[in-house]
Scaffold this motif. Structure first.
Motif, PDB file in Angstrom:
ATOM      1  N   ALA A  34       0.844  -1.202   0.000  1.00  0.00           N
ATOM      2  CA  ALA A  34       0.000   0.000   0.000  1.00  0.00           C
ATOM      3  C   ALA A  34       0.875   1.246   0.000  1.00  0.00           C
ATOM      4  CB  ALA A  34      -0.910  -0.003   1.223  1.00  0.00           C
ATOM      5  N   LYS A  35       0.550   2.175  -0.895  1.00  0.00           N
ATOM      6  CA  LYS A  35       1.259   3.457  -0.934  1.00  0.00           C
ATOM      7  C   LYS A  35       0.413   4.574  -0.331  1.00  0.00           C
ATOM      8  CE  LYS A  35       3.728   4.437  -4.523  1.00  0.00           C
ATOM      9  NZ  LYS A  35       4.089   4.752  -5.947  1.00  0.00           N
ATOM     10  N   ALA A  36      -0.765   4.206   0.173  1.00  0.00           N
ATOM     11  CA  ALA A  36      -1.648   5.149   0.851  1.00  0.00           C
ATOM     12  C   ALA A  36      -2.417   4.393   1.918  1.00  0.00           C
ATOM     13  CB  ALA A  36      -2.606   5.804  -0.135  1.00  0.00           C
ATOM     14  N   VAL A  62      -6.846  -9.155   4.808  1.00  0.00           N
ATOM     15  CA  VAL A  62      -8.162  -9.598   4.345  1.00  0.00           C
ATOM     16  C   VAL A  62      -9.039  -8.371   4.129  1.00  0.00           C
ATOM     17  CG1 VAL A  62      -7.998 -11.815   5.528  1.00  0.00           C
ATOM     18  CG2 VAL A  62      -9.040  -9.871   6.701  1.00  0.00           C
ATOM     19  N   ASP A  63     -10.066  -8.564   3.331  1.00  0.00           N
ATOM     20  CA  ASP A  63     -10.972  -7.459   3.052  1.00  0.00           C
ATOM     21  C   ASP A  63     -11.530  -6.875   4.341  1.00  0.00           C
ATOM     22  OD1 ASP A  63     -10.496  -8.073   0.454  1.00  0.00           O
ATOM     23  OD2 ASP A  63     -12.570  -8.516  -0.099  1.00  0.00           O
ATOM     24  N   GLY A  64     -11.467  -5.567   4.443  1.00  0.00           N
ATOM     25  CA  GLY A  64     -11.953  -4.878   5.628  1.00  0.00           C
ATOM     26  C   GLY A  64     -10.856  -4.441   6.564  1.00  0.00           C
ATOM     27  N   ASP A  65      -9.650  -4.954   6.372  1.00  0.00           N
ATOM     28  CA  ASP A  65      -8.521  -4.543   7.218  1.00  0.00           C
ATOM     29  C   ASP A  65      -8.124  -3.098   6.917  1.00  0.00           C
ATOM     30  OD1 ASP A  65      -8.329  -6.996   8.424  1.00  0.00           O
ATOM     31  OD2 ASP A  65      -6.498  -7.620   7.402  1.00  0.00           O
ATOM     32  N   ALA A  66      -7.799  -2.356   7.952  1.00  0.00           N
ATOM     33  CA  ALA A  66      -7.185  -1.035   7.755  1.00  0.00           C
ATOM     34  C   ALA A  66      -5.725  -1.252   7.384  1.00  0.00           C
ATOM     35  CB  ALA A  66      -7.293  -0.210   9.031  1.00  0.00           C
ATOM     36  N   VAL A  67      -5.251  -0.534   6.358  1.00  0.00           N
ATOM     37  CA  VAL A  67      -3.866  -0.671   5.928  1.00  0.00           C
ATOM     38  C   VAL A  67      -3.190   0.699   5.969  1.00  0.00           C
ATOM     39  CG1 VAL A  67      -4.253  -2.705   4.508  1.00  0.00           C
ATOM     40  CG2 VAL A  67      -4.516  -0.451   3.487  1.00  0.00           C
ATOM     41  N   ASP A  68      -1.919   0.688   6.303  1.00  0.00           N
ATOM     42  CA  ASP A  68      -1.123   1.909   6.363  1.00  0.00           C
ATOM     43  C   ASP A  68      -0.136   1.955   5.207  1.00  0.00           C
ATOM     44  OD1 ASP A  68      -2.300   2.867   8.731  1.00  0.00           O
ATOM     45  OD2 ASP A  68      -0.995   1.569   9.944  1.00  0.00           O
ATOM     46  N   VAL A  69       0.419   3.121   4.985  1.00  0.00           N
ATOM     47  CA  VAL A  69       1.439   3.291   3.956  1.00  0.00           C
ATOM     48  C   VAL A  69       2.613   2.353   4.237  1.00  0.00           C
ATOM     49  CG1 VAL A  69       3.067   4.898   2.911  1.00  0.00           C
ATOM     50  CG2 VAL A  69       0.796   5.701   3.601  1.00  0.00           C
ATOM     51  N   GLY A  70       3.027   1.615   3.214  1.00  0.00           N
ATOM     52  CA  GLY A  70       4.154   0.703   3.354  1.00  0.00           C
ATOM     53  C   GLY A  70       3.781  -0.699   3.786  1.00  0.00           C
ATOM     54  N   GLU A  71       2.506  -0.933   4.068  1.00  0.00           N
ATOM     55  CA  GLU A  71       2.099  -2.253   4.541  1.00  0.00           C
ATOM     56  C   GLU A  71       1.940  -3.218   3.377  1.00  0.00           C
ATOM     57  OE1 GLU A  71      -1.493  -4.246   7.224  1.00  0.00           O
ATOM     58  OE2 GLU A  71      -1.110  -2.089   7.289  1.00  0.00           O
ATOM     59  N   THR A  72       2.470  -4.433   3.538  1.00  0.00           N
ATOM     60  CA  THR A  72       2.338  -5.477   2.525  1.00  0.00           C
ATOM     61  C   THR A  72       1.017  -6.211   2.713  1.00  0.00           C
ATOM     62  OG1 THR A  72       4.732  -5.798   2.360  1.00  0.00           O
ATOM     63  CG2 THR A  72       3.338  -7.616   1.632  1.00  0.00           C
ATOM     64  N   VAL A  73       0.245  -6.312   1.629  1.00  0.00           N
ATOM     65  CA  VAL A  73      -1.062  -6.973   1.712  1.00  0.00           C
ATOM     66  C   VAL A  73      -1.070  -8.323   0.996  1.00  0.00           C
ATOM     67  CG1 VAL A  73      -2.282  -4.784   1.946  1.00  0.00           C
ATOM     68  CG2 VAL A  73      -1.956  -5.766  -0.335  1.00  0.00           C
ATOM     69  N   LEU A  74      -0.034  -8.579   0.168  1.00  0.00           N
ATOM     70  CA  LEU A  74       0.004  -9.820  -0.600  1.00  0.00           C
ATOM     71  C   LEU A  74       1.460 -10.107  -0.972  1.00  0.00           C
ATOM     72  CD1 LEU A  74      -2.007 -11.855  -2.230  1.00  0.00           C
ATOM     73  CD2 LEU A  74      -1.404 -10.447  -4.200  1.00  0.00           C
ATOM     74  N   THR A  75       1.885 -11.366  -0.834  1.00  0.00           N
ATOM     75  CA  THR A  75       3.208 -11.769  -1.294  1.00  0.00           C
ATOM     76  C   THR A  75       3.066 -12.919  -2.281  1.00  0.00           C
ATOM     77  OG1 THR A  75       3.479 -13.286   0.587  1.00  0.00           O
ATOM     78  CG2 THR A  75       4.363 -11.052   0.820  1.00  0.00           C
ATOM     79  N   THR A  76       4.020 -13.009  -3.216  1.00  0.00           N
ATOM     80  CA  THR A  76       3.943 -14.041  -4.247  1.00  0.00           C
ATOM     81  C   THR A  76       5.280 -14.751  -4.390  1.00  0.00           C
ATOM     82  OG1 THR A  76       4.620 -12.571  -6.065  1.00  0.00           O
ATOM     83  CG2 THR A  76       2.270 -12.663  -5.530  1.00  0.00           C
ATOM     84  N   ASN A  77       5.201 -15.954  -4.957  1.00  0.00           N
ATOM     85  CA  ASN A  77       6.399 -16.756  -5.232  1.00  0.00           C
ATOM     86  C   ASN A  77       6.081 -17.666  -6.407  1.00  0.00           C
ATOM     87  OD1 ASN A  77       8.937 -18.001  -4.939  1.00  0.00           O
ATOM     88  ND2 ASN A  77       8.023 -19.643  -3.710  1.00  0.00           N
ATOM     89  N   PHE A 266      -1.453   1.255  -4.884  1.00  0.00           N
ATOM     90  CA  PHE A 266      -0.635   0.096  -4.518  1.00  0.00           C
ATOM     91  C   PHE A 266       0.552  -0.007  -5.464  1.00  0.00           C
ATOM     92  CE2 PHE A 266      -4.617  -1.362  -2.569  1.00  0.00           C
ATOM     93  CZ  PHE A 266      -4.154  -1.946  -1.393  1.00  0.00           C
ATOM     94  N   SER A 267       1.608  -0.633  -4.986  1.00  0.00           N
ATOM     95  CA  SER A 267       2.793  -0.878  -5.790  1.00  0.00           C
ATOM     96  C   SER A 267       3.172  -2.362  -5.670  1.00  0.00           C
ATOM     97  CB  SER A 267       3.960  -0.014  -5.319  1.00  0.00           C
ATOM     98  OG  SER A 267       5.140  -0.312  -6.028  1.00  0.00           O
ATOM     99  N   PHE A 268       3.570  -2.949  -6.787  1.00  0.00           N
ATOM    100  CA  PHE A 268       4.013  -4.346  -6.784  1.00  0.00           C
ATOM    101  C   PHE A 268       5.487  -4.393  -7.158  1.00  0.00           C
ATOM    102  CE2 PHE A 268       4.650  -8.587  -8.545  1.00  0.00           C
ATOM    103  CZ  PHE A 268       4.092  -9.382  -7.548  1.00  0.00           C
ATOM    104  N   ARG A 269       6.292  -4.999  -6.308  1.00  0.00           N
ATOM    105  CA  ARG A 269       7.728  -5.085  -6.525  1.00  0.00           C
ATOM    106  C   ARG A 269       8.204  -6.530  -6.435  1.00  0.00           C
ATOM    107  NH1 ARG A 269       7.080  -0.937  -8.402  1.00  0.00           N
ATOM    108  NH2 ARG A 269       7.924   1.133  -7.846  1.00  0.00           N
ATOM    109  N   THR A 270       9.127  -6.906  -7.326  1.00  0.00           N
ATOM    110  CA  THR A 270       9.698  -8.260  -7.302  1.00  0.00           C
ATOM    111  C   THR A 270      11.162  -8.197  -6.831  1.00  0.00           C
ATOM    112  OG1 THR A 270      10.435  -8.101  -9.610  1.00  0.00           O
ATOM    113  CG2 THR A 270       8.236  -9.003  -9.196  1.00  0.00           C
TER     114      THR A 270
END
Length: 271
Positions: A34-36, A62-77, A266-270
């Protein structure tokens, strides 16, 4: 329910028939950040896009969670090629849905400051193909989904009344609807609201009224007030949602929750 066919359509629209851009070998990790600040929504749908292409996706929010700037909401592999192909669709889904959820939460918070029992609801002013995502996002933000489609409730609007008359329209559709189907009637004045309630409406929609007119219409229901729900609708914004909440209505529906909500960044980084 999100289907494989729906995900295929989203991906095909973005990938096209000759994707050179993402022709990358090897495995990679990624994270959606999250960038915001806001309310998370669409995270499971975003993860499903990665899953569909064989990339493992772990939902950190999960849906409904409060998120802050810089928080990761999903990781992939998984495979780099498939990760990069899924990225934009997943980010767009999460950003749009989270924007809807965040705007809904703000509307709920503003309304609850003056009336803790009023519901904030979405409408059918949704994006074709994304209604399920947007309706879930409204719920994630603390709102009510309202009817999902035309079969969920009978709504008698101004055009029905113009063609059939108010009382005749209520009688006609009441005869045709299931006992389990509620009937809502649009009213453009306090008198119409009173007539609709008297004729047997389950819900009276107070449409395009000012807060003062809305309050007058609620009061005009008199003895019928305990038997019907009242809903305010029509151009209601975050700026005046508290004014409508103070009128005594049970529901405030806002098309702007879905058709005008800005995306949450949001931003996605690998790596």
């Amino acid at each position: 329910m999100l289907t494989a066919d729906q995900i295929d359509r989203w991906l095909q629209e973005d990938i096209g028939h000759h994707d050179v851009t993402n022709d990358v070998d090897g495995e990679t990790h990624g994270r959606l950040v999250a960038k915001a600040s806001g309310v998370a929504a669409g995270i499971d749908a975003a993860g499903a896009v990665f899953d569909h292409l064989g990339v493992d996706a772990d939902r950190e929010a999960v849906d409904g969670d409060a998120v802050d700037v810089g928080e990761t909401v999903l990781t992939t592999n998984g495979p780099a090629r498939e990760t990069l192909r899924a990225e934009r669709v997943a980010v767009n889904l999460a950003g749009h849905a989270s924007g809807v959820a965040s705007k809904t939460r703000e509307a709920v918070d503003r309304a609850s400051e003056v009336a803790d029992n009023v519901r904030i609801a979405g409408t059918r002013k949704t994006t074709p193909g994304l209604r399920g995502i947007e309706k879930r996002a409204v719920v994630a933000g603390g709102g009510d989904s309202h009817r999902l489609n035309l079969s969920h409730m009978v709504m008698i609007k101004d055009n029905h009344i113009a063609e059939l008359g108010l009382e005749a329209a209520i009688e006609r559709f009441r005869e045709r609807a299931s006992f389990a189907t509620k009937l809502e009637v649009e009213a453009e004045s306090a008198d119409q609201a009173r007539r609709a309630a008297t004729a047997g409406a389950d819900i009276v929609l107070l449409d395009n009224m000012t807060p003062a007119e809305t309050e007058a219409a609620v009061n005009a229901l008199g003895d019928n007030a305990a038997d019907v729900l009242t809903e305010a609708s029509g151009g209601i914004s975050l700026d005046d949602v508290a004014d409508y909440a103070a009128t005594g209505v049970d529901i405030i529906s806002m098309g702007s929750l879905t058709h005008s909500a800005p995306s949450l960044d949001f931003s996605f980084r690998t790596w």
